[in-house]
Design a protein around this motif. Structure first.
Motif, PDB file in Angstrom:
ATOM      1  N   GLU A  34       0.845  -1.196   0.000  1.00 53.96           N
ATOM      2  CA  GLU A  34       0.000   0.000   0.000  1.00 53.96           C
ATOM      3  C   GLU A  34       0.878   1.243   0.000  1.00 53.96           C
ATOM      4  N   VAL A  36       1.652   4.755   1.054  1.00 59.08           N
ATOM      5  CA  VAL A  36       1.177   5.524   2.206  1.00 59.08           C
ATOM      6  C   VAL A  36       1.656   6.969   2.180  1.00 59.08           C
ATOM      7  N   ARG A  46       3.930   0.728   2.394  1.00 58.95           N
ATOM      8  CA  ARG A  46       3.916  -0.207   3.513  1.00 58.95           C
ATOM      9  C   ARG A  46       3.768  -1.614   2.964  1.00 58.95           C
ATOM     10  N   PRO A  50      -2.126  -3.130   5.992  1.00 58.73           N
ATOM     11  CA  PRO A  50      -2.232  -2.010   6.941  1.00 58.73           C
ATOM     12  C   PRO A  50      -1.437  -2.186   8.225  1.00 58.73           C
ATOM     13  N   SER A  51      -1.116  -3.411   8.603  1.00 62.88           N
ATOM     14  CA  SER A  51      -0.319  -3.639   9.812  1.00 62.88           C
ATOM     15  C   SER A  51       1.023  -4.286   9.472  1.00 62.88           C
ATOM     16  N   ASP A 113       5.406   2.314  13.673  1.00 64.46           N
ATOM     17  CA  ASP A 113       3.988   2.610  13.754  1.00 64.46           C
ATOM     18  C   ASP A 113       3.769   3.941  14.462  1.00 64.46           C
TER      19      ASP A 113
END
Length: 275
Positions: A34, A36, A46, A50-51, A113
């Motif tokens: 993704e 970002v 990333r 998302p994580s 993060d």
């Protein structure tokens, strides 16, 4: 922003990782890529959804390539004193090569993060003053003779004087005479102050609020060591003005000066760098 010379996308990142990454990176990328963000120098992706645990940074213009190479070369050594402290820093994962039609070196690092400090209301940043000051004081230690040069960071202010002088008309037009006069006074005071006359120390080079991340106004992380160099730490200490209000700035400076080894003219030069 400078002109973008190449626009990477997630498909390109997948191809580069498939060609150059190890099994772990390929497994992570299979979970998602993704985009970002994109700054002046790099497109940022990333890896792993998302994580995901990693971030890929691909230069978008040729002038930024050296920043990626510097970061990967020096990141481990520069940040070593911060590894056991409360401030988070990334680790290098992969030094990518040109390929798949992409012309330049690129990098994969661990993801930190958090949210950008630049998006946090200024009064709410003050809880970050003490950890940031402590981290920079530990980072500002004598650098080796082969530390990378940077003609725009950590140099004597006199070396930047011609470029700064050329910008004052635009500053006055944009901010008005009174605000411009405040900035000019800070600049001239720093320019007149004694230069750093000690051994060059490691300098992050660009710890402004968009290169700092936080979680709920705490748990600070420092990113983007592409401008890392050696010289006058006042370049980094400018973040006292760029990041904090007056109360936070005083707290930052008190902690920094208590923990580090600096000269008496540091604040004047740092304010000039901020201006």
């Amino acid at each position: 922003m400078p002109e973008t010379e190449f626009t990477p996308d997630a498909r390109l990142v997948r191809r580069l990782i498939a060609d150059q990454g190890d099994d772990e990176l390929r497994r992570v990328v299979a979970a998602g890529v993704e985009q970002v963000g994109q700054g002046w120098d790099n497109a940022v992706f990333r890896l792993g959804g998302p994580s995901g645990p990693y971030v890929a940074r691909l230069p978008v213009r040729a002038a930024a390539v050296g920043l990626v190479e510097h970061e990967l070369r020096w990141l481990g050594e520069v940040t070593e004193p911060l590894r056991e402290g409360p401030v988070r820093v990334a680790e290098g994962v992969l030094a990518g090569r040109p390929g798949a039609g992409y012309p330049w070196p690129w990098a994969v690092l661990t993801w930190l993060d958090g949210d950008l400090v630049s998006r946090l209301a200024v009064p709410d940043r003050n809880g970050l003053a003490e950890p940031l000051a402590g981290a920079l004081a530990r980072l500002h230690r004598p650098a080796p003779v082969d530390a990378p040069d940077n003609p725009l960071r950590a140099v004597p202010l006199a070396q930047r004087a011609a470029d700064v002088e050329a910008r004052w008309p635009a500053v006055r037009e944009h901010l008005g005479r009174d605000a411009a006069d405040v900035l000019r006074s800070a600049w001239e005071s720093g320019l007149d102050a004694p230069s750093w006359d000690r051994a060059p120390v490691w300098v992050h080079g660009d710890p402004h609020p968009s290169n700092l991340v936080h979680r709920s106004g705490r748990d600070l992380g420092i990113v983007d060591f592409g401008d890392v160099t050696a010289g006058d730490p006042a370049t980094d200490v400018a973040t006292a003005w760029l990041t904090f209000d007056a109360a936070g700035r005083r707290r930052f400076l008190d902690v920094l000066l208590d923990q580090g080894s600096y000269d008496d003219a540091l604040e004047a030069r740092a304010a000039a760098w901020a201006a």
